[in-house]
Each structure stands twice: as C-alpha cells, then as structure tokens.
Design an enzyme around this catalytic site. Structure first.
Site, PDB file in Angstrom:
ATOM      1  N   HIS A  19     128.410 -19.839  96.530  1.00  0.00           N
ATOM      2  CA  HIS A  19     127.467 -18.737  97.358  1.00  0.00           C
ATOM      3  C   HIS A  19     127.008 -17.550  96.470  1.00  0.00           C
ATOM      4  CE1 HIS A  19     126.418 -18.718 101.474  1.00  0.00           C
ATOM      5  NE2 HIS A  19     127.256 -17.806 102.193  1.00  0.00           N
ATOM      6  N   ASN A  27     125.971 -11.909 105.474  1.00  0.00           N
ATOM      7  CA  ASN A  27     125.480 -11.796 106.693  1.00  0.00           C
ATOM      8  C   ASN A  27     124.789 -10.677 107.011  1.00  0.00           C
ATOM      9  OD1 ASN A  27     127.143 -14.402 106.712  1.00  0.00           O
ATOM     10  ND2 ASN A  27     128.386 -13.553 108.367  1.00  0.00           N
ATOM     11  N   ASP A  58     121.741 -19.952  97.263  1.00  0.00           N
ATOM     12  CA  ASP A  58     122.390 -21.203  97.304  1.00  0.00           C
ATOM     13  C   ASP A  58     121.650 -22.098  98.307  1.00  0.00           C
ATOM     14  OD1 ASP A  58     123.978 -19.440  98.833  1.00  0.00           O
ATOM     15  OD2 ASP A  58     124.963 -21.216  99.403  1.00  0.00           O
ATOM     16  N   ASN A  71     123.004 -17.722 106.667  1.00  0.00           N
ATOM     17  CA  ASN A  71     123.046 -16.519 107.152  1.00  0.00           C
ATOM     18  C   ASN A  71     122.256 -15.221 106.249  1.00  0.00           C
ATOM     19  OD1 ASN A  71     124.004 -17.586 109.609  1.00  0.00           O
ATOM     20  ND2 ASN A  71     126.189 -17.137 108.492  1.00  0.00           N
TER      21      ASN A  71
END
Length: 193
Positions: A22, A73, A98, A119
C-alpha cells in the site's frame, strides 16, 4: 514558470506500514525527492510531509511532492489542503498508488476514472470534487487464495518482493517526470504495460 504539478504518493504513515504494498506511492515520491537532493518536512497544517523539486529543461517545471499523513482513507483531506494552498487545479494533480487489478511489474498511467474500490482515490475524488486527476497505477496483483485485499495490501513484504516493488516505484517516478514534461499520450505510449 507554469503552474506546478502536485504529485501525491499514497501510503500510510508510520513504521508499521513502511514495507507494505500500500505504500508504493510513498516510495515513488521519495525517489523523486532523492533524485533532486530534496528532503521532506512535516507540514502539519496540510497534514502531509512535503517538498518540492524543479525539473530542469528549457521550461523548468516545479513538482510539489507530498506524502499524506492522514492515513489512506483520508488522503483527500491533505490533497485538497495542499492543492488549495498552491492553487493547483485537479488536472495538475498526479496520484501514485497501488493497483490490485495490475500484476506486479506492470504500470499504467491515465487521467480520470473511478476509484475501483481504492479508498485513497475515493477520498481524493470526494475532496477535490472530481476524478479528473492523473493516476500512476503501480501493479501489485490480487491476493492469493481467499486472503482479504486489505490484509494483502498491508502485509509486510518479503525481501525479494520488496526489492521488486522498489524498482516498480522508481519506474513510477520516471513516469511522473515524463508525464509532467511530455503529456499523457506520450507517457502512456512509453510506460503503459
């Protein structure tokens, strides 16, 4: 000098997430900063680590580089704050992230589109009020078996996988430089795989 580009590396802050899939966006903007001898500093008002670099050439181009410290997020909060501060429109924002739908070692550059369940992209779309920013999508592949996507993207990488992802991040940094100088069509022709 023309309007700068805001280059957003998506990731999560802190050592827990340093070597996860991530965070490939963080690695790519760090690579760009290193190339030009620039270091990041904490900008608490914009909720990000930031720096800027100037790409040399007949018409120098400024890149404002950022790593949001909001966690994935809420990335849009930081992106909106920095874009507003520097008066950078959405069509001069480049987000490196990613991408589950691309195999490792593959990269795609595009402008606009949905968030595809990511997100960080969802938050940026929401806060900018548009999805018309550039995306440099770095392939990480789908999780094996029945592993949940969230567990997969946040799992610590094995050394061999980490080395490969660092190479992918450097190629993403190359794509950002090329995109800023040459535009979308030329970048897609050269980097999309």
């Amino acid at each position: 000098m023309s309007t700068p580009f805001l280059v957003v590396g998506l990731g999560n802050p802190g050592p827990t997430y340093d070597i996860t899939r991530h965070n490939v966006g963080f690695w790519a903007v760090a690579d760009l900063a290193d190339r030009y001898g620039s270091g990041f500093s904490m900008n608490s008002r914009q909720r990000a680590e930031t720096t800027s670099v100037t790409l040399p050439g007949p018409e120098p181009l400024k890149l404002v580089l950022m790593k949001p410290t909001t966690y994935m997020n809420e990335s849009g909060v930081a992106v909106k704050a920095l874009a507003t501060f520097h008066k950078i429109p959405a069509d001069r924002v480049i987000v490196i992230h990613d991408e589950l739908d691309l195999d490792p070692g593959r990269l795609r550059v595009k402008q606009g589109g949905g968030d595809n369940g990511h997100n960080g992209l969802k938050s940026i779309r929401q806060h900018l009020g548009t999805g018309d920013f550039f995306r440099v999508r770095v392939g990480i592949g789908r999780p094996p078996g029945r592993q949940a996507a969230a567990d997969y993207v946040l799992a610590k990488l094995r050394p061999s996988d980490l080395d490969a992802m660092r190479v992918d991040a450097a190629i993403a940094a190359d794509a950002v430089e090329f995109l800023a100088r040459e535009g979308l069509d030329a970048t897609q022709n050269r980097f999309n795989s």
